[in-house]
Design an enzyme around this catalytic site. Structure first.
Site, PDB file in Angstrom:
ATOM      1  N   ASP A 102     -12.386  -6.956  30.379  1.00  0.00           N
ATOM      2  CA  ASP A 102     -12.618  -8.065  29.614  1.00  0.00           C
ATOM      3  C   ASP A 102     -12.639  -7.595  28.089  1.00  0.00           C
ATOM      4  O   ASP A 102     -12.609  -8.262  27.122  1.00  0.00           O
ATOM      5  CB  ASP A 102     -13.483  -9.100  29.911  1.00  0.00           C
ATOM      6  CG  ASP A 102     -13.017 -10.046  31.007  1.00  0.00           C
ATOM      7  OD1 ASP A 102     -11.675  -9.639  31.508  1.00  0.00           O
ATOM      8  OD2 ASP A 102     -13.753 -10.979  31.501  1.00  0.00           O
ATOM      9  N   ASP A 115      18.200 -27.255  -6.413  1.00  0.00           N
ATOM     10  CA  ASP A 115      18.519 -26.442  -5.270  1.00  0.00           C
ATOM     11  C   ASP A 115      17.637 -26.850  -3.898  1.00  0.00           C
ATOM     12  O   ASP A 115      18.433 -26.498  -2.960  1.00  0.00           O
ATOM     13  CB  ASP A 115      17.657 -25.089  -6.032  1.00  0.00           C
ATOM     14  CG  ASP A 115      18.586 -24.030  -4.969  1.00  0.00           C
ATOM     15  OD1 ASP A 115      19.635 -24.127  -4.880  1.00  0.00           O
ATOM     16  OD2 ASP A 115      17.725 -22.923  -4.649  1.00  0.00           O
ATOM     17  N   GLY A 122      21.656 -22.905   0.467  1.00  0.00           N
ATOM     18  CA  GLY A 122      22.491 -24.093   0.105  1.00  0.00           C
ATOM     19  C   GLY A 122      24.098 -23.707   0.236  1.00  0.00           C
ATOM     20  O   GLY A 122      24.803 -24.251   0.894  1.00  0.00           O
ATOM     21  N   LEU A 123      24.370 -22.685  -0.829  1.00  0.00           N
ATOM     22  CA  LEU A 123      25.746 -22.247  -0.863  1.00  0.00           C
ATOM     23  C   LEU A 123      26.294 -21.847   0.538  1.00  0.00           C
ATOM     24  O   LEU A 123      27.512 -22.415   0.776  1.00  0.00           O
ATOM     25  CB  LEU A 123      26.016 -21.344  -1.801  1.00  0.00           C
ATOM     26  CG  LEU A 123      27.300 -20.667  -2.196  1.00  0.00           C
ATOM     27  CD1 LEU A 123      28.359 -21.582  -2.841  1.00  0.00           C
ATOM     28  CD2 LEU A 123      27.495 -19.562  -2.872  1.00  0.00           C
TER      29      LEU A 123
END
Lengths: 417, 534
Positions: B36, B292, B427-428
């Site tokens: 442990d 944007d 995005g583009l």
């Protein structure tokens, strides 16, 4: 190798042990046999252990899991066997491509005496050969780290087909590349029938019988060897294939066991040894005279210490091992230099005091201790990596030495002004 | 028995370790089997700590079970106290020790150790890590503060006493701990934020506190409950016994930070904060408003985390980034009510579960374009080929970064903007892939700003990547089972940009099922599209 060197009495310690339990073996076994699934029967702690160790990898399809015991299971309110059957049913429905299911025992399941062997038998009957179910214990109370692999392999032994034909069986996990290399070297010596355990597919198990000679790639497979011996196989006495010396002796011992002409063996091994030693040379210059302290972890410590002393010139301060099997170490111990202090078991606080007092140049230890020791100014090599790296064979000797030279190099390399 | 492939939380004793390791001068004796000690790695490797956690394990083995394990416990306790000389001692059991019932806590209390001893009762088979942490922190503070509790009916000083005492107001930051998500930097960010408003920090706990610091907790004018999973019970207890008011708003996100400041200032009797503070201090509002970010509008996001981070993320995603939250859930059962309320506000049913498979299924069902989750959700997201960002524990080593990376306050919002938007397609690229699907380099599912890996959610350290990048047809066999996509239907579906394709497939099938249409053609797809557009 009849020579004996004088070793002081082994230091036997008991106290806090800073080691992994056998469940950890799942972390490499699931990759060696991708068609197997490892189901731990235990607590949330067990689940947490495995995912902490392997969770940095991202799995599209998990290859291990935990059946977590709940209060109802402990109180006997739920029939643990029925519960397990239901759960295995669900799992196999989700993952029909699983061929072998390992039920892995843990501390909680051992303490409450859940009979996983019976459960495996029962599920086997029900599955009718669609999947094979075996069981072993990876609990911390019984097993330390690599002993988990020993348990897993032992559980596979009854499934091996019988075959009395002569064959060489290499026991213990090897990296794929290393395995292929050994097979081709043995073939060059004229030893054609060479198989390995564990196999790459859990269904592709090697046969065993009176003609089988066992060659141990790993020192931690004691139970597996005994189970194979009960099926007629015989162990070949050899040191472990770490370093040039160990690897050559290992391969030569196998060849000798099959009566292969020593000249033919030498023709294969000599160029390898020569090249291996050349590759080791720059690393030896780095490591020579450096003082080494190994903490117990995997049972690989003694062969590693032998390699690092004899081939890399390191001085041994203390060689700790979690468990010392004198029979399986019989060929290694005489190769240790006189006066080597061995320790078996651990009292971690006292051992750390000895580390601090002896100021070694390199400490081999587990990850729970590595960063704290680095912060105290010690160079460390974390030991678990040795189980995950291709380190066996002559061609690997320099790579193995490099694992130990790297932390020393790094300390020289880093500068802050 | 419960099948677990991944667990969101460790056992409760790991929670107790988090408290001990976060603090100074506290030692924890844990009755546990050999092995442990793996939990040390959470601190030395994931948190990259330079010292061992202050934990002594008894590490019993099978052969000890035949002997006197209670004697082993007592020996370990005595040795730990002698060696480490702690200012307070925690004593408890792990799951296996719980089965053999040696009562280590009571043993320690009977040993006359000369230090405060807290005996921990952490039921390992019913509770989990965060509960264990909260219980440990609560029991530790209760034990240390018991003697200070004013008698019932005594007058308690109000939160504005700082004015009479002629000093700056001071507050406690409660909850930050090791293995919490970005606690280190959240504390730094909040210290700065509070200082800007003329508020001092009395005690930060448990992170960095000593037992002596806990004794000073009642001297604060207010408690900030920053991580309710860890500090909730303690804050309530301090409120009941010392009358210290609690600010429960967690300042993650712009709105939440502003609300947090308003609440705190009102409570302490300070001037309300300026409305424009967020715009001046954080870049998230402007970044999110700038053109944007327009393409982020309505992006479908699935959120699963601890309650605190899930609720915060839902608010940021829906109000501050303009996403559509399509799934919200948490593994924190203790805070389920709050998560349900947050989900209801978004018109959702909260998923309260610690079953990884159930979460994966809900994720597949919701067909999101972004997953905000834990380390575990990275597995499911990889399987489903969905971009993913980690927002909460459980975490792995890459989420304890060297750089300053808070989640709270103004800078936290900046960090959040960057890390949530990063996995999405820019995005583009999104436009061009929607227009031209025959490119040899920029293929379907390609995210060139992530180095061009074909699978969107692939991580550099990942195991062999699932090559299938297409959002898998998870509902391919609908109820009834008679639904079939015609070639024209499939072709039309493949023209849908990949990140919304899963949703379109599901909508179309739902529509077809509803109308009893057995064959889905391209026309069915457009009918469904018209049907579902508002």
């Amino acid at each position: 190798m009849a020579q004996t060197s004088v070793l002081p009495p082994v230091l036997r310690e008991s106290g806090q042990r800073e080691v992994f339990c056998g469940l950890t073996s799942i972390v490499w076994l699931h990759r060696r046999m991708p068609d197997a699934f490892f189901l731990v029967v235990g607590s949330r702690t067990c689940a947490h252990l495995i995912q902490s160790a392997a969770g940095v990898m991202i799995f599209a399809e998990p290859r291990f899991g935990t059946a977590i015991l709940g209060e109802r299971d402990l109180a006997g309110l739920a029939d643990a066997n029925e519960e397990l059957d239901r759960l295995v049913g669900d799992l196999l429905a989700r993952r029909p491509e699983i061929r072998t299911l390992f039920l892995v025992g843990s501390c909680p399941s051992e303490v409450i005496k859940l009979d996983l062997a019976k459960a495996a038998e029962r599920i086997n009957t029900r599955m009718q050969g669609r999947v094979r179910v075996v069981n072993y214990s990876g609990s911390g109370i019984e097993t330390t780290f690599t002993q988990g692999e020993d348990g897993a392999l032992t559980s596979l032994v009854p499934l091996l087909p019988s075959n009395p034909e002569p064959q060489l069986l290499i026991v213990g996990t090897l990296a794929d590349g290393v395995e292929e290399r050994f097979l081709s070297l043995f073939a060059r010596m004229g030893l054609e029938t060479v198989r390995t355990l564990p196999p790459r597919q859990s269904t592709d198990l090697p046969p065993v019988g009176p003609g089988t000679r066992l060659l141990l790639a790993q020192p931690f497979v004691a139970d597996t060897v005994r189970a194979l011996e009960r099926r007629g196989a015989q162990r070949i006495a050899a040191p472990y294939p770490l370093g040039v010396e160990g690897s050559c002796a290992w391969m030569a011992a196998a060849a000798a066991a099959f009566g292969i002409d020593p000249e033919r063996v030498a023709a294969v091994l000599d160029p390898l040894a020569e090249r291996g030693r050349r590759a080791l040379e720059p690393l030896r210059r780095k490591l020579e005279g450096k003082r080494l302290f190994l903490l117990p972890d995997s049972q690989l410590e003694i062969p590693l210490a032998r390699f690092l002393h004899r081939e890399c010139g390191m001085e041994l301060v203390e060689v700790g091992t979690p468990y010392l099997d004198r029979q399986l170490m019989a060929e290694e111990l005489p190769l240790l230099p006189e006066g080597t202090q061995l320790s078996e078991g651990q009292d971690v606080e006292k051992q750390l005091e000895r580390v601090r007092a002896s100021r070694p140049d390199l400490v081999v230890c587990g990850m729970g201790l590595a960063n704290p020791l680095e912060a105290e100014g010690f160079a460390t090599k974390w030991s678990i990596e040795l189980v995950f790296s291709p380190i066996h064979g002559c061609d690997q000797a320099a790579d193995l030495a490099e694992l130990f030279a790297r932390p020393l190099n790094r300390r020289e390399l880093l500068q802050w002004n | 028995m419960e099948l677990t492939l991944w667990t969101y939380e460790g056992p409760p004793h790991v929670g107790a370790m988090r408290i001990a390791a976060s603090m100074e001068g506290v030692h924890y004796v844990l009755h546990a089997p050999q092995g442990d000690t793996y939990a040390d790695l959470l601190f030395t490797m994931i948190e990259r700590r330079d010292r061992r956690p202050p934990v002594t394990y008894t590490t019993f083995q099978a052969r000890d079970l035949g002997g006197d394990t209670a004697e082993l416990v007592k020996r370990s306790i005595q040795q730990a106290v002698d060696r480490f000389k702690p200012e307070a001692l925690l004593v408890g059991e792990s799951c296996t020790a719980e089965l053999i019932q040696d009562q280590p806590g009571s043993l320690a209390c009977g040993m006359d150790l000369g230090v405060p001893v807290v005996s921990l009762e952490l039921p390992a088979y019913s509770k989990k890590e965060n509960w264990g942490a909260a219980e440990t922190l609560y029991q530790l503070c209760r034990g240390l503060l018991k003697s200070q509790v004013p008698a019932p009916g005594t007058d308690r000083p109000g939160p504005e006493r700082w004015k009479e005492e002629n000093r700056r107001p001071r507050v406690n930051l409660l909850g930050p701990s090791l293995l919490g998500f970005r606690c280190r930097d959240d504390v730094r960010e909040l210290r700065g934020l509070l200082a800007d408003h003329g508020i001092d920090v009395n005690v930060v706990a448990p992170l960095g506190a000593r037992p002596a610091d806990l004794i000073r907790l009642p001297q604060a004018d207010a408690n900030l409950c920053l991580y309710p999973e860890v500090a909730g019970p303690l804050c309530s207890w301090l409120e009941r016994n010392f009358g210290t008011p609690v600010v429960r708003t967690v300042p993650i996100g712009i709105g939440a930070t502003a609300q947090f400041l308003r609440e705190l200032c009102a409570l302490l009797g300070l001037e309300p904060p300026e409305l424009r503070e967020a715009d001046q201090r954080s870049r998230l509002p402007w970044y999110s408003k700038s053109v944007d970010s327009t393409y982020l509008t309505g992006k479908r996001v699935f959120i699963f985390a601890d309650a605190t981070h899930a609720i915060a993320a839902a608010r940021i995603a829906s109000r501050e980034l303009g996403f559509t939250v399509v799934g919200l859930g948490s593994y924190s059962r203790e805070q389920a009510r709050e998560v349900r309320a947050a989900a209801k506000e978004l018109g959702l049913e909260a998923l309260i579960s610690d079953d990884y498979l159930e979460v994966e299924q809900a994720m597949a069902q919701a067909a999101p374009e972004l997953v905000l989750g834990t380390q575990m959700e990275r597995h499911s997201a990889k399987r489903l080929g969905i971009p993913c960002a980690v927002i909460s524990a459980p975490l792995h080593v890459q989420d304890v970064p060297a750089r300053y990376a808070p989640q709270m306050g103004w800078e936290g919002a900046n960090v959040i903007f960057d890390s949530w938007v990063h996995p999405l397609m820019m995005g583009l690229e999104e436009h061009l892939i929607g227009m031209f699907r025959h490119d040899f380099e920029f293929v379907d599912g390609h995210l060139s700003h992530l180095g061009g890996a074909a699978a969107p959610a692939a991580q550099p350290m990942a195991a062999p990547v699932n090559e299938e990048t297409e959002v898998t047809p998870l509902s391919a066999t609908p109820e009834g089972g008679s639904l079939r996509w015609t070639a024209s239907g499939e072709a039309e579906l493949s023209r849908i940009p990949f990140f919304v394709r899963g949703k379109v497939r599901r909508n179309t099938e739902a529509y077809a099922n509803e109308r009893g249409v057995a064959e889905i053609t391209e026309e069915t797809l457009y009918e469904a599209k018209a049907h579902f557009s508002r």
